[in-house]
Write an enzyme that holds these catalytic residues in place. Structure first.
Site, mmCIF file in Angstrom:
data_model
loop_
_atom_site.group_PDB
_atom_site.id
_atom_site.type_symbol
_atom_site.label_atom_id
_atom_site.label_comp_id
_atom_site.label_asym_id
_atom_site.label_seq_id
_atom_site.Cartn_x
_atom_site.Cartn_y
_atom_site.Cartn_z
ATOM 1 N N HIS A 64 0.839 -1.192 0.000
ATOM 2 C CA HIS A 64 0.000 0.000 0.000
ATOM 3 C C HIS A 64 0.879 1.248 0.000
ATOM 4 O O HIS A 64 2.105 1.178 0.123
ATOM 5 C CB HIS A 64 -0.979 0.006 1.176
ATOM 6 N N CYS A 92 3.146 -4.551 6.788
ATOM 7 C CA CYS A 92 2.874 -4.374 5.370
ATOM 8 C C CYS A 92 4.098 -3.777 4.665
ATOM 9 O O CYS A 92 5.084 -3.398 5.292
ATOM 10 C CB CYS A 92 1.663 -3.465 5.182
#
Length: 898
Positions: free
Chosen positions: A847, A874
């Site tokens: 992301h 992430c």
């Protein structure tokens, strides 16, 4: 960062938003039905005026012959749901869809008009929107209210002047409201007492008995909507209504009890009129066993006419066919026999209510001889025969109870002479007999026994003279010196206590024999925490041999798996550790027990700084449920206010934040403890830019030496930090080798070169994924880079920021189906855009650099891109890089992280 919840929203702009904004400016509260609705931007008066003008012009231009006028729209306002404290305005059927906003404008005008006269809260229900116009709050008397009071008095004395006085008062109040709205737009009109008193309706004489039939009925203390009782507290009660009042289209009854005491007021729709003081008939069923003598049976509930006494029909069972909740507060039941002959009314307190036709159990004792072969023996009152008296003809039964069935027969509950229960037999099949000396002969016994049946009885003799109930000696251990095998098939023991006192005879089935003077082992399931070193666990019941010393038990929580009520009067717990090792017997009076495996709460005061990420902070130490993790609270300092030495061997601290909010329980091994509120010193090396000119520098917490005015704009070194319990991180600041003091981190920003996270990582175009059949993604954690490859050929390199504390998983994965535009994780206090899942279906993602709660990119986090880990697992990317992967990388594309 882990995605907690994805919310996709879409903004819609319509004329209704403009109108609702205008309503909000007028002091009206608007409550939206959807919790996810974005806040509507404030609308200023010029915009409101412009929008209203444009709508008016459009309406004038487009109006057709069928368009409803304002008067027509006012007729389509439904006020039937009004309450004593609210006027509720709803839209009736018939409003054209293109005139619903016009209806709302008319409804708002009507609400304003009603507010000025009724002084009650106005609620407009418009589609899924609720608009609340608050009732005026009481205010100190003013010149305007004095004028209104005088006008009201004048109106009462001279009705012909009422109109002019009311007009003058209204004019004065309007002027005052106009003046007040200029200085305090939020102020509500004051409610004057005279107007409120004038609104009280006049009573109309009533003389009826009424019963409350609405389960949700409300009894008001007054006619202003003050609740006194509601629901079950008043349901089915019967009152005398002596007056009724009309208020706002609703009829309220003044309700009195049997003592002529006013109980309150109730909406007439919640009651049903009764024929008399007995109230209305209500459904009731079951059976009534008449076991109490001297009870009245009534033929009329209004006159309380007694038609017989229960003594005449004692022990019979009757059908219950309806009930009456009388004005006197009692419930009377209508009773019938098995031939549908009506008996009369009896108060529920006058008999025993049962659910089956055999009636209530009644005592019976002694012996009965079977004299008729032709009766069945039943094991239940469904009359399923399990035997017959033919098999027991001329034998004896032991009677232990009886039932007076609604069919008129009496049934004995009988045992054979061996103590086996046979079932129920009609009393007509047997003849009661007396047997002399059924107790049998004395036999020697030498056992320690513990009473375990609280229904048993200690008898003085075998005429069943009660000496003591077993409830008085429950779980006590006695010495049995002899026993008797009774004719009834049971064995009775002769018991003595530790002082040599004879205590009586008891049924052997009511005791459990022990193997020593400790008595019987009895089950237990509890825990205790040893808090003192002088409490030992023993290997015997005389406390002569120590099994485990108190020093070996202190600060340990153990399981209590059983207990002994010893002959000497001491209760002992049998204790085990978590490995199942028996530790001994402990005197129960020396410890406290709990049902929780966490053990007992112990005092502990200090501060804990979390040192491990990804660990659970529990809210329950039995189920180990938790709502927080140390991921969002990593390196935070909390206040320790108590601890638990859990049965599993771990110590759990009860943690609170700096504002006194309880956070939960955390394993003490997952943090470092300090006696000081700043927590423990943590190694941290960085260069920081001083961004605040007035922040305090402390030589100790909190001894300020100077501020940062002379350091502002400079770059300094940080060699360590403290995470204070107040929520602030403090850096240990140096200028070269010179220590400057402790400085709050908010006064600095990390000083480092960073990559432009708003642009693609490379100046060349992204590759066309359709041209490369062997496309894959590789993540190099050490270099903080992402490579787009076709086979072994690198096509594109991206800057990345992976998880702190190695929280990004290493290994081979693949792009999953889950992807989206944005998310926000409230626990972590940040979100991101253009997310694409590669593991655990929405947990581990590619992301963009993170965003805050308002959707703004967090610059301090973005600057870590390509330099250092910063996420919670992430892989962060530049905004364009994340958008490209989200739009072009296909499901199933291999991902290799190393």
């Amino acid at each position: 960062m882990r995605k907690a919840k994805i919310i996709r929203t879409r903004q819609v702009v319509s004329p209704l938003l403009t109108l609702l904004a205008a309503v909000a400016l007028s002091g009206v509260t608007t409550v939206h039905a959807s919790d996810n609705t974005d806040k509507t931007p404030a609308v200023n008066e010029s915009v409101q005026s412009s929008a209203t003008s444009q709508q008016g012009q459009a309406a004038a231009t487009d109006r057709k012959a069928g368009t409803l006028s304002d008067d027509d729209l006012e007729k389509l306002i439904d006020r039937s749901d009004a309450t004593p404290t609210q006027d509720i305005l709803k839209m009736k059927d018939g409003v054209p869809s293109d005139q619903q906003e016009a209806w709302l404008t008319v409804a708002k005008r009507v609400a304003d008009q009603d507010l000025s006269t009724s002084h009650r809260e106005q609620v407009i229900l418009y589609n899924e929107t609720k608009i609340v116009v608050p009732a005026p709050k009481a205010a100190a008397p003013s010149a305007e209210s004095d004028a209104s009071n005088q006008a009201s008095n004048a109106s009462a004395q001279n009705p012909s002047s009422a109109a002019s006085s009311a007009a003058a008062s209204s004019s004065s109040s309007s002027a005052a409201a106009s003046s007040s709205s200029q200085s305090k737009p939020e102020a509500a009109p004051a409610k004057n007492e005279a107007a409120s008193a004038a609104a009280t309706p006049a009573p109309v004489t009533d003389n009826r008995y009424v019963s409350v039939t609405d389960k949700n009925a409300v009894l008001y203390a007054d006619l202003n909507g003050t609740k006194k009782q509601e629901g079950a507290a008043v349901y089915q009660r019967t009152f005398k209504s002596q007056a009724k009042y009309q208020k706002d289209g609703v009829t309220y009854l003044a309700l009195y009890d049997a003592n002529q005491t006013l109980q309150g007021y109730m909406n007439q729709a919640s009651i049903k009129v009764a024929a008399g003081a007995g109230g209305v008939w209500t459904n009731a069923s079951g059976y009534a066993s008449l076991t109490k003598p001297g009870q009245d049976v009534y033929g009329n509930l209004d006159t309380k006419q007694v038609i017989k006494k229960s003594d005449d029909i004692l022990d019979n069972t009757y059908f219950i066919s309806g009930a009456y909740h009388h004005l006197d507060g009692q419930v009377y039941y209508s009773l019938y026999d098995s031939h549908n002959n009506w008996l009369g009314y009896m108060a529920g307190s006058g008999f025993e209510t049962v659910n089956s036709a055999e009636g209530a159990w009644a005592a019976a004792s002694g012996y009965a001889k079977v004299v008729d072969k032709n009766y069945a023996i039943y094991n239940s009152f469904k009359f399923d025969a399990t035997g017959s008296t033919d098999h027991y003809y001329q034998q004896y039964f032991k009677k232990v109870g009886q039932y007076h069935h609604v069919n008129g027969a009496v049934y004995y509950s009988v045992f054979d002479l061996f103590g086996h229960w046979l079932g129920y037999v009609n009393s007509a099949a047997v003849q009661n007999v007396t047997i002399a000396n059924p107790e049998g002969t004395w036999q020697a016994d030498d056992r320690y026994v513990t009473v375990t049946d609280n229904r048993a009885t200690l008898y003085s003799d075998f005429n069943w003279t009660k000496k003591q109930a077993a409830t008085d000696v429950m779980l006590q251990t006695f010495k049995s010196t002899g026993k008797y095998h009774n004719l009834n098939g049971l064995t009775y023991l002769s018991l003595y206590d530790k002082d040599g006192n004879w205590r009586g005879y008891i049924n052997q089935q009511s005791i459990t024999a022990g193997v020593s003077d400790g008595g019987a082992w009895l089950p237990a399931n509890a825990y205790t925490t040893f808090t003192a070193a002088n409490v030992n666990a023993y290997a015997d019941f005389n406390q002569q041999k120590v099994a485990t010393s108190g020093a070996g038990l202190v600060n340990q929580t153990v399981n209590i798996s059983g207990q002994y009520h010893a002959f000497g009067g001491v209760v002992y717990y049998s204790i085990y550790d978590v490995r199942g090792k028996w530790l001994g017997y402990v005197d129960a009076s020396q410890v406290k027990t709990t049902s929780s495996a966490a053990g007992l709460w112990l005092p502990h005061d200090g501060y804990l700084t979390t040192t491990q990420s990804g660990q659970m902070i529990y809210t329950n130490l039995d189920s180990f449920a938790g709502g927080r993790t140390t991921t969002a609270n990593y390196q935070r300092t909390f206040r320790i206010m108590g601890e638990y030495k859990h049965y599993n061997g771990a110590t759990y601290y009860s943690l609170y934040d700096g504002n006194g909010n309880w956070m939960g329980y955390l394993n003490s091994a997952l943090g470092s403890e300090s006696k000081e509120a700043q927590g423990v010193w943590m190694n941290y090396n960085a260069n920081v830019l001083i961004t605040a000119s007035n922040a305090a520098l402390y030589s100790s917490f909190f001894n300020m030496t100077r501020d940062t005015s002379s350091l502002y704009g400079g770059v300094y070194q940080v060699s360590g930090k403290y995470s204070h319990v107040n929520g602030t991180t403090y850096y240990s600041l140096y200028d070269g080798n010179r220590w400057l003091g402790y400085l709050a981190s908010w006064a600095t920003t990390p000083y480092m070169d960073y990559y432009d996270w708003t642009k693609p990582s490379q100046s060349k175009p992204y590759p066309d994924v359709n041209m490369y059949p062997n496309l894959s993604i590789e993540v190099d954690i050490a270099k903080q880079r992402v490579y787009i490859k076709n086979g072994s050929t690198n096509l594109y390199t991206m800057y990345a920021s992976t998880g702190i504390d190695n929280s990004t998983p290493r290994g081979h994965f693949a792009i999953q189906t889950e992807r989206g535009y944005s998310f926000y994780n409230a626990n972590e206090g940040m979100g991101a855009r253009y997310w694409t899942s590669f593991l655990d279906h929405g947990v581990y993602l590619f992301h963009s650099v993170p965003t805050d709660a308002n959707g703004n990119y967090i610059v301090s986090q973005a600057k870590m891109l390509g330099k250092q880990p910063g996420s919670h697992g992430c892989v962060r990317l530049t905004i364009p890089d994340a958008q490209w992967i989200n739009a072009h990388i296909k499901v199933g594309t291999p991902v290799y992280i190393y």
